[in-house]
Motif scaffolding. Sequence first.
Motif, mmCIF file in Angstrom:
data_model
loop_
_atom_site.group_PDB
_atom_site.id
_atom_site.type_symbol
_atom_site.label_atom_id
_atom_site.label_comp_id
_atom_site.label_asym_id
_atom_site.label_seq_id
_atom_site.Cartn_x
_atom_site.Cartn_y
_atom_site.Cartn_z
ATOM 1 N N GLU A 22 4.964 3.984 4.787
ATOM 2 C CA GLU A 22 4.495 3.418 3.252
ATOM 3 C C GLU A 22 4.864 2.388 3.008
ATOM 4 O O GLU A 22 5.033 1.500 3.836
ATOM 5 N N LEU A 23 4.166 1.828 2.201
ATOM 6 C CA LEU A 23 3.966 0.624 1.101
ATOM 7 C C LEU A 23 4.255 1.347 -0.518
ATOM 8 O O LEU A 23 4.103 2.397 -0.846
ATOM 9 N N VAL A 24 4.492 -0.062 -0.644
ATOM 10 C CA VAL A 24 5.243 0.131 -2.765
ATOM 11 C C VAL A 24 4.409 -0.854 -2.943
ATOM 12 O O VAL A 24 4.499 -1.761 -2.547
ATOM 13 N N ARG A 25 2.990 -0.710 -4.810
ATOM 14 C CA ARG A 25 2.067 -1.596 -4.708
ATOM 15 C C ARG A 25 2.772 -1.331 -7.146
ATOM 16 O O ARG A 25 1.998 -0.244 -6.449
ATOM 17 N N THR A 26 2.513 -2.103 -6.955
ATOM 18 C CA THR A 26 2.625 -1.686 -8.599
ATOM 19 C C THR A 26 1.258 -2.821 -9.111
ATOM 20 O O THR A 26 1.179 -3.927 -8.758
ATOM 21 N N LEU A 27 0.678 -1.984 -9.948
ATOM 22 C CA LEU A 27 -1.160 -2.467 -10.547
ATOM 23 C C LEU A 27 -0.882 -3.759 -11.619
ATOM 24 O O LEU A 27 -0.486 -3.318 -12.470
ATOM 25 N N THR A 28 -1.932 -4.947 -11.344
ATOM 26 C CA THR A 28 -2.019 -5.647 -12.269
ATOM 27 C C THR A 28 -3.124 -5.810 -12.447
ATOM 28 O O THR A 28 -3.989 -5.493 -11.405
ATOM 29 N N ALA A 29 -3.111 -6.436 -13.410
ATOM 30 C CA ALA A 29 -4.526 -6.990 -13.562
ATOM 31 C C ALA A 29 -5.213 -7.596 -13.398
ATOM 32 O O ALA A 29 -6.599 -7.584 -12.969
ATOM 33 N N GLY A 33 -7.013 2.224 -4.362
ATOM 34 C CA GLY A 33 -5.972 3.365 -3.720
ATOM 35 C C GLY A 33 -6.589 3.660 -2.276
ATOM 36 O O GLY A 33 -5.022 3.714 -1.322
ATOM 37 N N GLY A 34 -7.161 3.786 -2.104
ATOM 38 C CA GLY A 34 -8.085 4.123 -0.944
ATOM 39 C C GLY A 34 -7.853 2.662 0.267
ATOM 40 O O GLY A 34 -7.098 2.698 0.750
ATOM 41 N N ALA A 35 -7.799 1.689 -0.851
ATOM 42 C CA ALA A 35 -7.951 0.503 0.681
ATOM 43 C C ALA A 35 -6.129 0.551 0.375
ATOM 44 O O ALA A 35 -5.642 -0.192 1.699
ATOM 45 N N LEU A 36 -5.188 1.169 0.238
ATOM 46 C CA LEU A 36 -3.978 0.991 0.059
ATOM 47 C C LEU A 36 -3.300 1.582 1.303
ATOM 48 O O LEU A 36 -2.844 1.583 2.559
ATOM 49 N N ILE A 37 -4.218 2.590 1.218
ATOM 50 C CA ILE A 37 -3.766 3.963 2.435
ATOM 51 C C ILE A 37 -4.586 2.939 3.345
ATOM 52 O O ILE A 37 -3.427 3.738 4.869
ATOM 53 N N SER A 38 -5.705 2.278 3.421
ATOM 54 C CA SER A 38 -6.254 2.053 4.692
ATOM 55 C C SER A 38 -5.523 0.367 5.503
ATOM 56 O O SER A 38 -5.197 0.478 6.599
ATOM 57 N N THR A 70 3.138 4.631 -4.860
ATOM 58 C CA THR A 70 3.653 4.515 -3.871
ATOM 59 C C THR A 70 3.200 5.437 -2.355
ATOM 60 O O THR A 70 2.363 6.696 -2.893
ATOM 61 N N VAL A 71 2.687 4.896 -1.674
ATOM 62 C CA VAL A 71 1.459 5.345 -0.243
ATOM 63 C C VAL A 71 2.144 5.580 0.717
ATOM 64 O O VAL A 71 2.683 4.753 1.222
ATOM 65 N N ARG A 72 2.077 6.905 1.624
ATOM 66 C CA ARG A 72 2.589 7.007 2.383
ATOM 67 C C ARG A 72 1.564 7.889 2.991
ATOM 68 O O ARG A 72 0.951 9.203 2.655
ATOM 69 N N ALA A 73 1.455 7.620 4.250
ATOM 70 C CA ALA A 73 0.890 8.565 5.634
ATOM 71 C C ALA A 73 2.190 9.295 6.641
ATOM 72 O O ALA A 73 2.739 8.604 7.195
ATOM 73 N N THR A 74 1.862 10.313 6.657
ATOM 74 C CA THR A 74 2.642 11.309 7.813
ATOM 75 C C THR A 74 1.358 11.956 8.814
ATOM 76 O O THR A 74 0.729 12.366 8.329
ATOM 77 N N VAL A 75 1.907 11.317 10.234
ATOM 78 C CA VAL A 75 1.020 12.419 11.100
ATOM 79 C C VAL A 75 1.394 13.691 10.803
ATOM 80 O O VAL A 75 2.655 14.219 11.114
#
Length: 469
Positions: free
Chosen positions: A27-34, A72-77, A109-114
Amino acid sequence: MSSEISRSMGYIENRPFDEIAVGDHAELVRTLTAADIDAFAAVSGDVNPAHVDAEFAQEDIFHKVIAHGMWGGALISTVLGTQLPGPGTIYLDQTLKFLKPVGVGDTVTVRATVTEKQADKKRVTLDCLCTNGDGKPVITGQAVVIAPDRKIKRPRVVMPDLVMHKRGAGYDRLLNEARKLPTLPTAIVHPCDAASLEAALQTHELGLIEPLLVGPEARIRGAAEEADLDIGALEIFDAPHSHASAERAVALVREGRARALMKGALHTDEIMSAVVAKSTGLRSERRMSHVYVMDVPTYPKPLLITDAAINIAPDLQTKADIVQNAIDLAHAIGIEAPKVALLSAVETITPRLQSTVEAGALCKMADRGQITGGVLDGPLAFDNAISMRAVASKGITSAVAGQADILVAPDLEAGNMIAKQLVYLAGAEAAGLVLGAQVPIILTSRSDDRRTRIASTAIAALFNAPVAR
């Protein structure tokens, strides 16, 4: 690449197919900015006003600017390409369901689970979940990838700095403030070309000025007709040639008809000669000087630079007037106590370098009330005037260093080079005025674009407002 450089950058490492188990996650965590929204819009070309137009977004369904869904899709990538499985991964399929909008300031918070592995084709299926700060899902989906079959460990590539800058944005506040003021009667001196007439019409349409066209009427009308410009509503004061145009424009100021001058299709020397004429000109007690108000992409606030156009080698008293003119303009555009950096090549006063001696004298003049309204320091080299990093490296203690609002050049050559380097190497925009006469003078140039002309006029209107004088 040397091992030392590699260590300083860190590494990016994958997890090959054989090391992956069902249930593994990353996972990663990102806060959206302008800035994130602007960068995504710039790269993708998606300028849907729901994402980039605050006024429109306020009236839209969510009542605020929201992120592009594919941000958000890009964060998953990012998770799949850099963590699990990581480098060597081949994307095959991705489904996404968008459940809630993400706004500026939201932490995702973006989480990818197998969930599944296919050994024959090295395929891995992962559930993808993006949640907001409250733990509520904003995006769900499923990804299918081909996982790498070998271990990969590479130095993490350091990406270039991304500077987000909207051209003209630095002048928008000035324009909005100027449009609240009454229109400024402005004599347009010798507007015998399309550029001059367009500047007059554009600023008139914005409610900034009331143009008074001064020059050969036949030539003015001919230039307007050739450029397909409608000047029917504008008043024309006929004058036979450029010198006479300058003199008539100055006379309009003396008569109280005009409260600013704008240069048209004539040389700067012609208009300034009429302004400084002893018996008929517009001299004041203060020496005239030019001030740029620059919008520099890499600087966090307006930067005033003076004098780059009028005084070639100013003496100490002239420099005092140059500084005071710049401070007065800073006040007019909303800088209450401008920080004034007196530039030289070094920070120490040395008799062999006259600019350092004069910088010290100007500071003392400010201490004794001969220059008012600003905070002065100098001598300061350019880097120490505008960079806190440079200031820290040299241990300079100063209320001005690293955060200057005004840069005072030692002479015209230095000021001109600083301003033009910022324009042509740093992408800055440079509006400006001549001050110190009875009225502000807008010295437009053929190379000035629409934004610069409008910004210069807005600055003149603000300077001419009663609160600014």
